[in-house]
Enzyme design. Sequence first.
Site, PDB file in Angstrom:
ATOM      1  N   LYS A 197       0.835  -1.212   0.000  1.00  0.00           N
ATOM      2  CA  LYS A 197       0.000   0.000   0.000  1.00  0.00           C
ATOM      3  C   LYS A 197       0.870   1.262   0.000  1.00  0.00           C
ATOM      4  O   LYS A 197       0.671   2.198  -0.781  1.00  0.00           O
ATOM      5  CB  LYS A 197      -0.902  -0.030   1.244  1.00  0.00           C
ATOM      6  CG  LYS A 197      -1.448   1.294   1.682  1.00  0.00           C
ATOM      7  CD  LYS A 197      -2.561   1.757   0.789  1.00  0.00           C
ATOM      8  CE  LYS A 197      -2.860   3.215   0.982  1.00  0.00           C
ATOM      9  NZ  LYS A 197      -4.052   3.674   0.344  1.00  0.00           N
ATOM     10  N   GLY A 248      -0.867  17.231  -2.139  1.00  0.00           N
ATOM     11  CA  GLY A 248      -1.600  17.272  -0.875  1.00  0.00           C
ATOM     12  C   GLY A 248      -2.322  15.973  -0.627  1.00  0.00           C
ATOM     13  O   GLY A 248      -2.035  14.946  -1.243  1.00  0.00           O
ATOM     14  N   CYS A 251      -2.610  10.955   1.754  1.00  0.00           N
ATOM     15  CA  CYS A 251      -2.008   9.665   1.370  1.00  0.00           C
ATOM     16  C   CYS A 251      -0.655   9.843   0.705  1.00  0.00           C
ATOM     17  O   CYS A 251       0.375   9.465   1.240  1.00  0.00           O
ATOM     18  CB  CYS A 251      -2.963   8.949   0.423  1.00  0.00           C
ATOM     19  SG  CYS A 251      -4.621   8.907   1.101  1.00  0.00           S
ATOM     20  N   TYR A 310      -7.153  19.843  -1.937  1.00  0.00           N
ATOM     21  CA  TYR A 310      -5.874  19.288  -2.378  1.00  0.00           C
ATOM     22  C   TYR A 310      -5.935  18.749  -3.795  1.00  0.00           C
ATOM     23  O   TYR A 310      -4.911  18.457  -4.400  1.00  0.00           O
ATOM     24  CB  TYR A 310      -5.376  18.234  -1.376  1.00  0.00           C
ATOM     25  CG  TYR A 310      -5.884  16.829  -1.563  1.00  0.00           C
ATOM     26  CD1 TYR A 310      -5.190  15.906  -2.340  1.00  0.00           C
ATOM     27  CD2 TYR A 310      -7.068  16.415  -0.968  1.00  0.00           C
ATOM     28  CE1 TYR A 310      -5.655  14.610  -2.507  1.00  0.00           C
ATOM     29  CE2 TYR A 310      -7.533  15.123  -1.120  1.00  0.00           C
ATOM     30  CZ  TYR A 310      -6.825  14.228  -1.897  1.00  0.00           C
ATOM     31  OH  TYR A 310      -7.291  12.952  -2.069  1.00  0.00           O
TER      32      TYR A 310
HETATM   33  N1  SAJ Z   1      -0.981  15.375  -8.338  1.00  0.00           N
HETATM   34  C1  SAJ Z   1      -0.065  16.049  -9.136  1.00  0.00           C
HETATM   35  N2  SAJ Z   1       0.204  15.586 -10.400  1.00  0.00           N
HETATM   36  C2  SAJ Z   1      -0.408  14.472 -10.892  1.00  0.00           C
HETATM   37  C3  SAJ Z   1      -1.338  13.782 -10.083  1.00  0.00           C
HETATM   38  C4  SAJ Z   1      -1.593  14.251  -8.799  1.00  0.00           C
HETATM   39  O1  SAJ Z   1       0.510  17.062  -8.722  1.00  0.00           O
HETATM   40  O2  SAJ Z   1      -0.132  14.124 -12.047  1.00  0.00           O
HETATM   41  C5  SAJ Z   1      -1.277  15.857  -6.985  1.00  0.00           C
HETATM   42  C6  SAJ Z   1      -2.765  16.162  -6.761  1.00  0.00           C
HETATM   43  O3  SAJ Z   1      -3.077  17.447  -7.214  1.00  0.00           O
HETATM   44  C7  SAJ Z   1      -2.895  16.003  -5.260  1.00  0.00           C
HETATM   45  C8  SAJ Z   1      -1.892  14.903  -4.935  1.00  0.00           C
HETATM   46  O4  SAJ Z   1      -1.027  14.809  -6.062  1.00  0.00           O
HETATM   47  O5  SAJ Z   1      -2.506  17.170  -4.563  1.00  0.00           O
HETATM   48  C9  SAJ Z   1      -2.484  13.549  -4.677  1.00  0.00           C
HETATM   49  O6  SAJ Z   1      -3.616  13.324  -5.514  1.00  0.00           O
HETATM   50  P1  SAJ Z   1      -3.896  11.977  -6.293  1.00  0.00           P
HETATM   51  O7  SAJ Z   1      -5.134  12.173  -7.057  1.00  0.00           O
HETATM   52  O8  SAJ Z   1      -2.701  11.534  -7.032  1.00  0.00           O
HETATM   53  O9  SAJ Z   1      -4.066  10.878  -5.146  1.00  0.00           O
HETATM   54  P2  SAJ Z   1      -4.921  10.815  -3.784  1.00  0.00           P
HETATM   55  O10 SAJ Z   1      -4.015  11.219  -2.655  1.00  0.00           O
HETATM   56  O11 SAJ Z   1      -6.227  11.487  -3.885  1.00  0.00           O
HETATM   57  O12 SAJ Z   1      -5.197   9.234  -3.699  1.00  0.00           O
HETATM   58  C10 SAJ Z   1      -4.084   8.349  -3.649  1.00  0.00           C
HETATM   59  C11 SAJ Z   1      -4.289   7.252  -4.687  1.00  0.00           C
HETATM   60  N3  SAJ Z   1      -3.069   6.451  -4.803  1.00  0.00           N
HETATM   61  C12 SAJ Z   1      -2.496   6.171  -6.016  1.00  0.00           C
HETATM   62  O13 SAJ Z   1      -2.942   6.593  -7.053  1.00  0.00           O
HETATM   63  C13 SAJ Z   1      -1.288   5.313  -6.000  1.00  0.00           C
HETATM   64  C14 SAJ Z   1      -5.481   6.384  -4.277  1.00  0.00           C
HETATM   65  O14 SAJ Z   1      -5.618   5.291  -5.157  1.00  0.00           O
HETATM   66  C15 SAJ Z   1      -5.305   5.876  -2.833  1.00  0.00           C
HETATM   67  O15 SAJ Z   1      -6.431   5.126  -2.414  1.00  0.00           O
HETATM   68  C16 SAJ Z   1      -5.169   7.077  -1.923  1.00  0.00           C
HETATM   69  O16 SAJ Z   1      -4.006   7.817  -2.334  1.00  0.00           O
HETATM   70  C17 SAJ Z   1      -5.005   6.603  -0.497  1.00  0.00           C
HETATM   71  O17 SAJ Z   1      -5.966   6.755   0.270  1.00  0.00           O
HETATM   72  O18 SAJ Z   1      -3.966   6.048  -0.153  1.00  0.00           O
END
Ligand code: SAJ
Length: 399
Positions: A197, A248, A251, A310
Site C-alpha cells: 500500500k 496534498g 495519502c 488538495y
Molecule cells: N498530483 C499532481 N500531479 C499528478 C497527479 C496528482 O501534482 O499528475 C497531486 C494532486 O493534485 C494532489 C496529490 O497529487 O494534490 C495527490 O492526488 P492523487 O489524485 O494523485 O491521489 P490521492 O491522494 O487522492 O489518492 C491516492 C491514490 N493512490 C495512487 O494513485 C497510487 C489512491 O488510489 C489511494 O487510495 C489514496 O491515495 C489513499 O488513500 O492512499
Amino acid sequence: MINIIGLGYIGLPTSLMLAGSGIDVVGTDINQSIIEKLRHNKVTFKEKGLEELMSKAIENKIKFSTDFMGCDTYIIAVPTPYNSETKKVDTTYLENAVSSVLEVSNQDAIIIIESTIPPGTIDSVIRPIINAKGKRCELAHAPERILPGNMVYELRHNSRTIGADSKEVGEKVKEIYSTFCEGNIVITDIRTAEMSKVVENTYRDINIAFANELAKICRSDNLDVYEIIKIANMHPRVNILSPGPGVGGHCISVDPWFLVGDYPKLANLIHTARKVNDSMPLHVIDRIDSIMSIEGIDDYEKVGLYGITYKPDVDDTRESPTLQLISHLGKNKNVKIYDPMVEREFKNKMDKFEDFINSVDLVVIMVDHAHIKANEDKLKNKTVLDTKNIIKNLPVYKL
Ligand code: SAJ
C-alpha cells in the site's frame, strides 16, 4: 452482520457499498453528529455517486450507531492522523477501535483493518493489544485504494490486496469484498499488504516529483514542460505525471515519510522526491513574485488563490498545496482565496466567485475544479498564473 468502524472517507462508502450488495451492515462512529446526519439519510461529504449509494443502502436497511456491535466480522477504517512536524502517524484511534471491538466481538471474529498504517504497525501495535486482552480473533489488512473524486467507481472496479495470517482467513475476507469488488483480489501476508500500500503511493509521489523537477528545469531555461512531457509520454514506455503547485491529501504526501522514517539510510530517492514536492508551494510563491513585478502589481491583497482543496472536485483540504503556500507566505501577505467546493471558513476566503474575481488583479489557479474550466471566460481581463495547465483560450503564465 458486518460492523464497520469509522464512517469517514473510506468507511462510509465501503459500508454503503456492502449494504447495497445485500450484506447486513451496521456502521459505527464515535462522533454522534455524523451518526445523526447519516440517520437522516444525509451523506457527510461531497463525492460523485455517494448519494445514490446511500439510497440503495437505506433500501437495504443499513444501520448507523455510536455503539460497537457483537458480531463475527469488523472492518476498521478510522483515521490515522499524521503529524507533519514529527512525520509520525498517531494510531490512537486505531488502537481504541481495536480495543472496543475486542470488548464485544464474538470468539474468533475477523478484524479487518483498512486504515493506512506504516508497515509493521499490525505486529508492533495491534497484536500486543489483542494478546493483552487474551481474546481469540483473526486479523487481516485490506488497505483501501480508492481515489477521492472517483471513489464509488474505484471501489467497485479496482483490484485489492488482502493480507492475512492464513489462506483460510484471506479467503473469508476475499468473499466479503467479492460481493461488490469486480477487480482481482490478491491474498498475501499482512506485512506485504502493509508495505505494498505504501509503495503504491510512494511510486506516484516520485513520479509527480520528477514532473515537478522538470517544471523547474524548464522554467529556468524557458521551455514548455507540458509540451515536453506530452512528447516524452508518446514513447511506449514513458508515463510522466503532471507538475503542479504541490502534493496534498492524506495519502501521497504522507505515506512516503513512513519509509523515510523507518529506513533513513536507504530511502534516499523517496526522501528527495518528498522534498521536491514539498518545495512546490514555494516555487509558486516565486512565480507570483516575479509575475507581480512584471505586471506592476505591488500588493498581495490584489492576488487571489483559486482552490483550497488538495485536488479537483472534492471538498477535502488536508495537506492542501494552497494551505501550505499560505503558511509559507506568513501573516502579513494577505492573499484572497476562493473555492466553490469548500464551505468551511478560512481567513480571507471569499464566498462569491464574482466578488473574488472583482477584488483581485492576479488569479492563481491552484486547483483544476470543473467550475473554473466552465468559467474560463470570467478570467478574461485578469492576469492569470495557471499552475494546473487547464486554461485553454486565454494568455496565462504557467508554473
Ligand atoms: N498530483 C499532481 N500531479 C499528478 C497527479 C496528482 O501534482 O499528475 C497531486 C494532486 O493534485 C494532489 C496529490 O497529487 O494534490 C495527490 O492526488 P492523487 O489524485 O494523485 O491521489 P490521492 O491522494 O487522492 O489518492 C491516492 C491514490 N493512490 C495512487 O494513485 C497510487 C489512491 O488510489 C489511494 O487510495 C489514496 O491515495 C489513499 O488513500 O492512499
